[in-house]
Design an enzyme around this catalytic site. Structure first.
Site, PDB file in Angstrom:
ATOM      1  N   GLU A  84      -4.587  -8.837   2.899  1.00 21.51           N
ATOM      2  CA  GLU A  84      -5.621  -8.510   3.886  1.00 21.51           C
ATOM      3  C   GLU A  84      -6.828  -9.440   3.839  1.00 21.51           C
ATOM      4  O   GLU A  84      -7.338  -9.882   4.881  1.00 21.51           O
ATOM      5  CB  GLU A  84      -6.060  -7.051   3.708  1.00 21.51           C
ATOM      6  CG  GLU A  84      -5.074  -6.031   4.262  1.00 21.51           C
ATOM      7  CD  GLU A  84      -3.918  -5.736   3.327  1.00 21.51           C
ATOM      8  OE1 GLU A  84      -3.099  -4.868   3.637  1.00 21.51           O
ATOM      9  OE2 GLU A  84      -3.837  -6.379   2.249  1.00 21.51           O
ATOM     10  N   GLU A 135       0.830  -1.210   0.000  1.00 18.93           N
ATOM     11  CA  GLU A 135       0.000   0.000   0.000  1.00 18.93           C
ATOM     12  C   GLU A 135       0.864   1.260   0.000  1.00 18.93           C
ATOM     13  O   GLU A 135       0.605   2.204  -0.750  1.00 18.93           O
ATOM     14  CB  GLU A 135      -0.948  -0.027   1.198  1.00 18.93           C
ATOM     15  CG  GLU A 135      -1.933  -1.192   1.116  1.00 18.93           C
ATOM     16  CD  GLU A 135      -3.261  -0.904   1.769  1.00 18.93           C
ATOM     17  OE1 GLU A 135      -4.220  -0.592   1.050  1.00 18.93           O
ATOM     18  OE2 GLU A 135      -3.323  -0.995   3.018  1.00 18.93           O
TER      19      GLU A 135
END
Length: 266
Positions: A140, A120
């Site tokens: 995730e 990210e």
């Protein structure tokens, strides 16, 4: 700036090198790391002598994402930085380049794991270099979590949507060569040389006119979601003033005199 216990800072010429420094935890994000990162972005923005930034990780790893023990409620290290987070509740998002974009170019030098929050943060950088054994991925969903660092917005704008959705929805690891093939990173180099390559690119940027470099970066991001007509109009508004600078005149003069230009940010 001196950094923190989990974020080291050094200057290499006109480049600021920020190193995620928690190798015993594969550079998992901690409060000291996030505070150090944000302070590093601000320091680069405020110092005109800095022309580029390199982000890397210590111990052969880039970043394994958020500290999951802390997320589970075991507490995050760096209690003495809690006041910073209370004073600016958005600090962690700025540190991760979700809510802050440095005006100087940011080059990522990746070795080893760059997953979850690491991938990210990567999406907030401008140029990306990786060692051939580097691994990327947004894990995730495999843990019942959501990649809330910006990936569901940014990733499909940076790589083809089919690849973005596969990465987001499978949570599988991506080796460096595959990450390069789908456009997530720009260079794959021998292991242990990503920082060297990143600094080489930084030096090429540093040799250019700093006002021009910053205006070009700003224009690319400002126009990304505009129509072509709107984007071209915005480009002129951003670009024309550069031609009136002393640096632009110096660049042309140096070319005719066959010498390196001396840019003064003027």
């Amino acid at each position: 700036m001196s950094g923190t216990e989990h974020l080291t800072v050094r200057r290499v010429g006109a480049t600021l090198v920020l190193t995620l420094n928690r190798p015993e935890a594969r550079n998992a994000l901690s409060l000291p790391m996030l505070v150090g990162l944000y302070d590093g972005w601000l320091a680069a923005d405020e110092d005109d002598a800095i022309r580029s930034i390199v982000l890397t990780g210590a111990g052969g790893t880039f970043c394994a994402g958020m500290d999951l023990k802390a997320l589970a409620g075991d507490g995050m290290t760096g209690e003495r930085y809690r006041d910073r987070l209370r004073d600016d509740p958005d600090l962690h998002w700025k540190a991760m380049l979700r809510h802050h974009r440095p005006r100087k170019p940011v080059i990522a030098a990746v070795e080893g794991h760059c997953v979850a929050g690491g991938t990210e943060i990567l999406q907030g950088t401008d140029i990306r270099v990786a060692g051939e054994s580097a691994v990327f991925g947004l894990f995730e969903v495999r843990r019942g979590l959501f990649p809330i660092g910006g990936s569901t917005v940014r990733l499909a704008r940076q790589i083809p949507r089919t690849h973005a959705l596969e990465m987001l929805l499978t949570g599988r690891p991506y080796p460096a060569r595959e990450a390069e093939r789908i456009g997530l990173i720009g260079h794959v180099v021998p292991d242990g040389t990503a920082l060297e390559k990143a600094l080489e690119i930084a030096e090429q940027i540093n040799a250019c006119g700093p006002l021009a470099v910053e205006a070009v970066k700003a224009s690319v991001y400002e126009t990304a979601e505009l129509s072509e007509t709107e984007g071209l109009k915005a480009e002129l508004e951003r670009g024309w003033p550069v031609f009136a600078t002393a640096d632009a005149k110096e660049g042309s003069l140096a070319f005719t005199q066959k010498r390196p230009p001396v840019f003064r940010r003027a």
